[in-house]
Design an enzyme around this catalytic site. Structure first.
Site, short mmCIF file in Angstrom:
data_model
loop_
_atom_site.label_atom_id
_atom_site.label_comp_id
_atom_site.label_asym_id
_atom_site.label_seq_id
_atom_site.Cartn_x
_atom_site.Cartn_y
_atom_site.Cartn_z
CB CYS A 171 2.88 3.79 10.39
SG CYS A 171 1.86 2.76 9.35
CG HIS A 216 -0.26 -6.40 5.14
ND1 HIS A 216 -0.48 -5.94 6.42
CD2 HIS A 216 0.17 -5.34 4.44
CE1 HIS A 216 -0.15 -4.65 6.49
NE2 HIS A 216 0.24 -4.26 5.30
CG ASN A 236 -5.42 4.38 8.59
OD1 ASN A 236 -5.72 5.36 7.90
ND2 ASN A 236 -4.36 4.36 9.36
CB SER A 264 -2.01 -3.17 1.16
OG SER A 264 -1.03 -3.95 1.78
CD GLN A 311 -7.51 -0.18 7.21
OE1 GLN A 311 -8.38 -1.00 7.54
NE2 GLN A 311 -6.25 -0.35 7.54
N GLY A 331 0.81 -1.21 0.00
CA GLY A 331 0.00 0.00 0.00
C GLY A 331 0.85 1.26 0.00
CB THR A 348 12.56 -9.55 -10.29
OG1 THR A 348 13.76 -9.25 -11.02
CG2 THR A 348 12.14 -10.98 -10.58
C1 LIG Z 1 -1.91 -0.23 5.99
C2 LIG Z 1 -2.27 0.98 5.20
C3 LIG Z 1 -1.39 1.48 4.21
C4 LIG Z 1 -0.02 0.89 3.99
O1 LIG Z 1 -0.04 -0.33 3.33
P1 LIG Z 1 1.26 -1.29 3.43
O2 LIG Z 1 0.96 -2.41 2.51
O3 LIG Z 1 1.35 -1.72 4.86
O4 LIG Z 1 2.43 -0.49 3.00
C5 LIG Z 1 -1.81 2.55 3.47
N1 LIG Z 1 -3.01 3.13 3.67
C6 LIG Z 1 -3.87 2.69 4.60
C7 LIG Z 1 -5.19 3.35 4.76
C8 LIG Z 1 -3.53 1.61 5.41
O5 LIG Z 1 -4.38 1.19 6.34
#
Ligand SMILES: *Cc1c(COP(=O)(O)O)cnc(C)c1O
Length: 410
Positions: free
Chosen positions: A355, A233, A183, A231, A211, A102, A269
């Site tokens: 973060c 995860h 988030n 993203s 989110q 993300g 890659t």
């Molecule tokens: C977690 C998150 C990100 C960052 O994504 P990553 O894959 O962890 O770098 C960006 N924006 C929002 C709203 C998030 O919750």
């Protein structure tokens, strides 16, 4: 031997041994009885997603840019993943770009979009004040480079009102960025209306969908956005893998350069197991979304019922929200103290966004919503996921009540 001579022998006493010791320590934690209520930070990867990924590490290990057979098998897997994601978000395959997550997708959309728009004489960028740090960082970088950046305020409920964008946008505005869902509060932003305003004034519209993707089904066409990030995860897929959707015809500059991967716009890659896992996890997530949201709503309800005896607790954010994100203000309790006390009892929650929680700065999102610094330091985020149970919701509430009462006495 040559390596040993130049780099030294790394087989002796070294960091790898220490890491192994750490591995043992951490796998023990898995066996502890934990209630994980921090799904907005990350989610555990689904075992069936791992099964889909495994062949692409050791067997089908090819470089997706190699023309030989093993490379072509990797290409096929990447194509399938791209087609899957494209179908699920209502995009075309060539509008889906894989990134390292993300953060990279957010950085790229804002910086790459702003650079391309500057060529047309547009050097003004509008972002909301409650964006993720990955977007705010990009805004700061652009400011240092001479762009003017406007940060849109939000109302007390935590969303950007259309009239605020109407007033801020000018003929010089090249890019507008407002996230789909915040988030920290789970508040859903009126992205469709905002995108329409941007379009009517000739500006690109980008939305951080990280989110939103786990909980809200969407089509990029219905949303009317030019760019959208998400993203893997955050929906039970692997970490380090994300998507930037870029609408056909929209020009943005590359952000990671070098190779000609991703239609020449994102070098490096391809993370084949990662994109296979992302697509599988997203497919599973979309398939189970309605049922999961219903379940999550019940768990959150059980939690709120369980803490109803506590006085001085309020929910931050209003209007349309995700079912599983609770941003709670607990009067008279320091949020970091609460987080650590709960952690000792096996309940994992968050303070602000993950973060920023290494630092003790109060949440920029809550400050933008009009809370004072003192109030913001009394707020925690609890985010439920489809792998939680109602029993966990009730148990966590019980522990939460006891912990808050003991901290207040103290
Ligand atoms: C977690 C998150 C990100 C960052 O994504 P990553 O894959 O962890 O770098 C960006 N924006 C929002 C709203 C998030 O919750």
């Amino acid at each position: 031997m040559i390596c040993v001579l130049i780099f030294g022998d790394v087989r002796g006493e070294n960091c790898c041994k220490r890491e192994l010791a750490n591995d043992k320590k951490w796998t023990k934690i898995e066996k502890m009885d934990r209630i994980y209520l921090d799904h907005a930070a990350t989610t555990p990867m689904e075992k069936s997603v791992l099964d889909k990924m495994l062949p692409y590490f050791c067997e089908v290990f090819g470089n997706a840019d190699s023309p030989h057979g093993i490379g072509r098998r990797a290409v096929n897997a990447v194509d399938d993943a791209r087609a899957c994601v494209a179908a699920l978000i209502g995009a075309k395959m060539n509008e889906v770009y894989f990134t390292s997550g993300g953060t990279e997708a957010d950085n790229w959309a804002v910086i790459g979009g702003a650079y391309a728009q500057r060529e047309k004489g547009k050097d003004h960028v509008i972002l909301s004040a409650i964006e993720h740090h990955a977007v705010l960082y990009a805004g700061e970088k652009l400011e240092k480079e001479g762009f003017s950046v406007t940060y849109l305020p939000v109302n007390r409920e935590g969303f950007v009102e259309s009239s605020v964008l109407q007033e801020a946008i000018t003929e010089r505005t090249g890019l507008v960025g407002v996230m789909m869902v915040n988030n920290e509060t789970g508040v859903i932003q009126p992205v469709r209306a905002l995108a329409e305003i941007a379009k009517s004034r000739g500006a690109l519209f980008f939305t951080d969908g990280v989110q939103a993707a786990p909980y809200i089904p969407f089509s990029v066409q219905a949303l009317g956005v030019d760019m959208l990030s998400f993203s893997s995860h955050k929906f039970f897929g692997p970490k380090g893998c994300g998507v930037l959707y870029v609408k056909n015809g929209v020009k943005i500059e590359k952000f990671v350069g070098g190779g000609e991967q991703e239609r020449g716009l994102r070098g490096g890659t391809t993370n084949v197991p990662g994109v296979v896992g992302l697509a599988e996890a997203y497919q599973q997530n979309v398939d189970t979304m309605y049922a999961s949201n219903e379940k999550i709503k019940q768990i959150a309800r059980r939690f709120m019922e369980g803490i109803s005896s506590l006085s001085g607790v309020s929910i931050n954010g209003g209007g349309e929200k995700l079912p599983g994100v609770l941003n709670l203000r607990v009067e008279g309790v320091n949020n970091v103290d609460l987080l650590y006390k709960l952690d000792l009892q096996g309940v994992c929650i968050a303070v602000g966004s993950a973060c920023a929680s290494g630092s003790i700065a109060p949440s920029h999102v809550l400050l933008a919503m009009g809370l004072t610094e003192t109030e913001a330091r009394e707020c925690v985020r609890i985010s439920f996921g489809r792998d939680n149970t109602e029993e966990e919701g009730a148990k966590a509430a019980e522990i939460f009540v006891k912990t808050v009462e003991s901290l207040r006495k103290f």
